[in-house]
Scaffold this motif. Structure first.
Motif, short mmCIF file in Angstrom:
data_model
loop_
_atom_site.label_atom_id
_atom_site.label_comp_id
_atom_site.label_asym_id
_atom_site.label_seq_id
_atom_site.Cartn_x
_atom_site.Cartn_y
_atom_site.Cartn_z
N LEU A 670 0.43 -1.70 0.35
CA LEU A 670 0.17 -0.42 -0.18
C LEU A 670 0.98 0.78 -0.02
N HIS A 671 1.84 1.61 0.99
CA HIS A 671 3.00 2.80 0.71
C HIS A 671 3.34 2.84 -0.80
N ASN A 672 3.71 1.65 -0.84
CA ASN A 672 4.76 2.08 -2.36
C ASN A 672 3.97 2.90 -3.68
N ALA A 673 1.90 1.56 -3.21
CA ALA A 673 1.15 2.39 -4.67
C ALA A 673 0.76 3.90 -4.07
N THR A 674 0.38 4.28 -2.42
CA THR A 674 0.21 5.30 -2.59
C THR A 674 1.71 6.53 -2.85
N VAL A 675 2.96 5.97 -2.89
CA VAL A 675 4.05 7.09 -3.26
C VAL A 675 4.29 7.36 -4.72
#
Length: 786
Positions: A670-675
């Motif tokens: 999720l963090h990678n996608a939000t970045v």
């Protein structure tokens, strides 16, 4: 042919069609229609982007390295200046004086609702209306609390009977302070608890500290007799209704709750401070009223859970969500004789753990013995309430923006327990009026917002967040589609400490706005609110009108206040002494905190309203989730059920550790996608800000407008991805799997509540179910940000 009287007056005349004016006329007609249609299509194609793409003049924003917002009808900086310069001291004082000039309990403040609507319309928000709901309420009829001491009396040859003398009769009211303007000389609201049970009980009593779940657990472990007793409890460390809930579960028959000076820090009579109104310390007769519903099971009308309380709707039995034993709020003045009578009976609180230490009445000869009181010493508690179903009135004002499907909502509740309410809630009411007036002035100068704005003055918040919850339940489909954010201010000012709780999506807007506004308590000239604030944003729990938005509808919410610090005068919460006089003499003597809150509220709102790309940052959410998972994992590691201390639990503990690794991996994805998503959003905003697409490249405009819409939908719906339709175990009204009020705290927020509670309960099945929630929902969030 000769003509006579038999000749017909009409005859048939054969006419030969004229020759065509042009050759190939059919072809010409076809070409004309085709060309006209093509022209209409071309014009339509050029106009389509206007629906989504904001064509506005751009002005300076917050920094040079990001795309900046603009405003239709005026430069953005000019709009900011209006919002910063319009609020003024005289007006905010005027609004405070009006709202605090008489009692305004829920369901009994229609005059204030009408006045608020009329004022908003005067300010320029013409679409302001009253929205009513029929809700289940109670009002006080009578009460009594007396300390009784038994005496033996002779009955001749009869068996000796037992009778009681009144050792102390509690006043159950606050002192009238003569000589102080608007200080309780008029109609006063009696001391009572909302949703408390009717009852008349006489029983021994026990001191139970703050009455938390863990306090009661300590007493059970110490074999203190609780069943059939009355509890005397200190306010603080949890919601008052949950104190009664736990006492009821353990078989107690009544509860008394008082405000101990322990919670007042150094500003006490013991430390030499004079009591209000002569000084900043607590007035001994002050009483904290309040609701005692079981708020962690769900807010709103307890007879209509999950649906709006409109006339004629079916009503449910509320017995599972409100107390079945009577309770009363009392002052520490009334609590003193009761606590002193316990001296020498039962263990002392100081013999328990660190959570039992303290107590601010030791200098008044209170040793804080637990009890129970001897059989010769009992309390008579009588509580009589009238339960009715009657209307409450929200005031809703709307400023329509260019985008009808993107809405920012600002709200404050209007009802109070007493005639005053200068801090709670009417400091927020006064600030909201100045926010509405500021936006109204901008409208008058030709501004039109990009997104639609809704202002709300809620009724019934004090009972159980009634007005806001019923409104959210009624308009849930619209809110699910259109709501961008909800910004709540309950108490604008009760002290000098800035406090905010918010969804992680709103952190960016809060930090930006606090960096632009001058602080009212500067230690160095020129300091902003951000400079004088530690920057900590709390997780959002419950206790005010954001609850239904955040936890039921999945609308990113924030709640802001200036709260009391250890150096500030004592705030008389829910007391008659929360008055206009207290505010002007002790609370906000120059009304600067009111003004700061109005400006801050407006500036956060306008950043969400006017940015073509919603002023969120999804990465903040992913980072917060990672910290929540680590916090829950640490709690699980410390849990005996899952720490592998036995061979039976070893396999279970290893399984859950593996599950946490999978959960951490999901959060990392999720963090990678939000970045990536935030980077994409920034690029789209910069392209909109440049505005350099030539008019003839209409397809590029269409493409950009679609990208803007897609990015904004990703931000708008991200919070909603964490809603679980079936709700939390045991309290299905709460739909959010990341945020909820703590089961036994009420106000304080719990993160990953389903998982955390299963770990706390050492419930392996509950942990397993909660893990499945996370595995299901986190991938949805990744998908929503692509």
């Amino acid at each position: 042919m000769s003509h006579n009287e038999h000749t017909p007056l009409l005859t048939t005349v054969h006419v030969v069609p004229p020759p065509p004016r042009y050759r190939h006329s059919t072809l010409r007609r076809f070409c004309t229609i085709a060309l006209a249609t093509s022209l209409i299509v071309v014009v339509a194609i050029f106009l389509i982007p206007i629906k989504w793409l904001p064509h506005r003049s751009w002005d300076d924003g917050w920094s040079s390295d990001e795309a900046r917002p603009a405003s239709q009808g005026m430069a953005y900086r000019e709009l900011q200046e209006i919002l910063l310069e319009t609020p003024n001291q005289a007006k905010v004082r005027e609004w405070s004086h009006y709202y605090t000039s008489g009692p305004h309990l829920a369901g009994k403040n229609l005059t204030q609702a009408l006045w608020t609507r009329e004022k908003w319309q005067e300010f320029g928000v013409q679409d302001s209306n009253i929205v009513a709901y029929d809700v289940y309420l109670n009002y006080p009829l009578d009460h009594r609390l007396a300390l009784l001491e038994s005496r033996q009396k002779s009955a001749g040859d009869q068996v000796a009977g037992k009778d009681y003398d009144i050792k102390y009769e509690c006043k159950l009211e606050e002192d009238v302070l003569h000589g102080h303007p608007a200080m309780n000389s008029g109609p006063r609201v009696p001391t009572f608890h909302a949703y408390s049970a009717n009852g008349d009980v006489t029983a021994q009593y026990v001191y139970v500290n703050f009455g938390t779940f863990w306090d009661f657990d300590d007493l059970v472990k110490a074999n203190v007799s609780l069943e059939g007793k009355i509890a005397i409890v200190k306010y603080g460390r949890g919601f008052r209704g949950l104190k009664i809930k736990r006492a009821q579960e353990l078989g107690m028959v009544g509860v008394l709750i008082y405000s101990d000076p322990q919670e007042d820090g150094d500003i006490t009579e013991q430390n030499g401070y004079k009591t209000y109104p002569d000084g900043p310390a607590r007035n001994p007769s002050s009483v904290q009223r309040g609701s005692v519903d079981f708020v962690t099971l769900g807010p709103g009308d307890p007879t209509t859970p999950g649906y709006p309380s409109k006339p004629g709707v079916p009503r449910q039995d509320p017995s599972d969500t409100i107390p079945s034993i009577p309770s009363l709020p009392i002052s520490y003045q009334d609590a003193l004789p009761l606590l002193q009578a316990l001296n020498g009976h039962g263990p002392q609180a100081s013999k328990f753990n660190e959570y039992w230490q303290g107590g601010g009445l030791g200098y008044k000869n209170v040793s804080y013995n637990i009890g129970p009181s001897p059989s010769s010493l009992k309390l008579n508690l009588m509580n009589k309430q009238e339960y009715v179903t009657r209307p409450i009135w929200n005031v809703i004002g709307i400023i329509n923006g260019s985008l009808a499907d993107e809405v920012v909502i600002l709200g404050n509740h209007r009802d109070a327990w007493i005639a005053g309410g200068a801090a709670d809630p009417n400091s927020g009411s006064a600030a909201l009026n100045e926010v509405v007036r500021s936006f109204g002035l901008a409208l008058e100068k030709g501004w039109k917002p990009l997104r639609t704005i809704v202002f709300a003055s809620w009724d019934g918040e004090e009972y159980n967040l009634l007005g806001s919850t019923e409104w959210v339940e009624e308009y849930l489909p619209w809110l699910s589609n259109a709501a961008v954010a909800y910004l709540n201010v309950d108490i604008a000012c009760m002290g000098s400490g800035f406090v905010v709780a918010a969804s992680p999506l709103l952190h960016r807007a809060i930090y930006d706005a606090t960096s632009m506004i001058q602080s009212p308590n500067q230690t160095v000239p020129g300091q902003t609110v951000r400079d004088t604030w530690d920057g900590y944003i709390k997780t959002i729990g419950s206790g005010s009108d954001f609850t239904a938005f955040q936890d039921f509808a999945g609308v990113p919410s924030a709640d802001m206040a200036y709260r009391r610090t250890a150096q500030n005068p004592v705030y008389h919460y829910h007391s008659n002494y929360d008055s206009f006089h207290w505010m002007e003499e002790f609370g906000d003597t120059h009304w600067q905190y009111h003004l700061t809150m109005a400006k801050l509220w407006a500036l956060i709102a306008v950043s969400l309203i006017e940015n073509p790309i919603i002023h969120f940052r999804a990465t903040d959410y992913a980072k917060a989730l990672a910290s929540y998972v680590q916090k829950t994992k640490a709690k699980a590691d410390n849990s005996q059920k899952f720490d592998g201390t036995s061979s039976e639990s070893s396999t279970t503990g290893q399984h859950h550790q593996a599950a946490f690794l999978s959960l951490e991996a999901a959060v990392e994805r999720l963090h990678n996608a939000t970045v990536r998503f935030d980077r994409q959003a920034a690029a789209v905003q910069q392209r909109v800000q440049r505005g350099d697409i030539p008019w003839w490249e209409w397809w590029q405009k269409v493409k950009l407008s679609i990208e803007v819409k897609k990015v904004n939908d990703g931000y708008k719906y991200l919070e909603r991805q964490f809603l679980y339709e079936d709700g939390l175990d045991g309290r299905s009204w709460f739909k959010h799997v990341v945020f909820a009020p703590g089961r036994w705290t009420g106000y304080a927020g719990a993160t990953l509540p389903g998982l955390t509670e299963a770990v706390e309960d050492r419930n392996a099945t509950g942990v397993e179910v909660s893990f499945r929630w996370q595995f299901f929902l986190f991938p949805l969030c990744v998908f929503s940000t692509r």
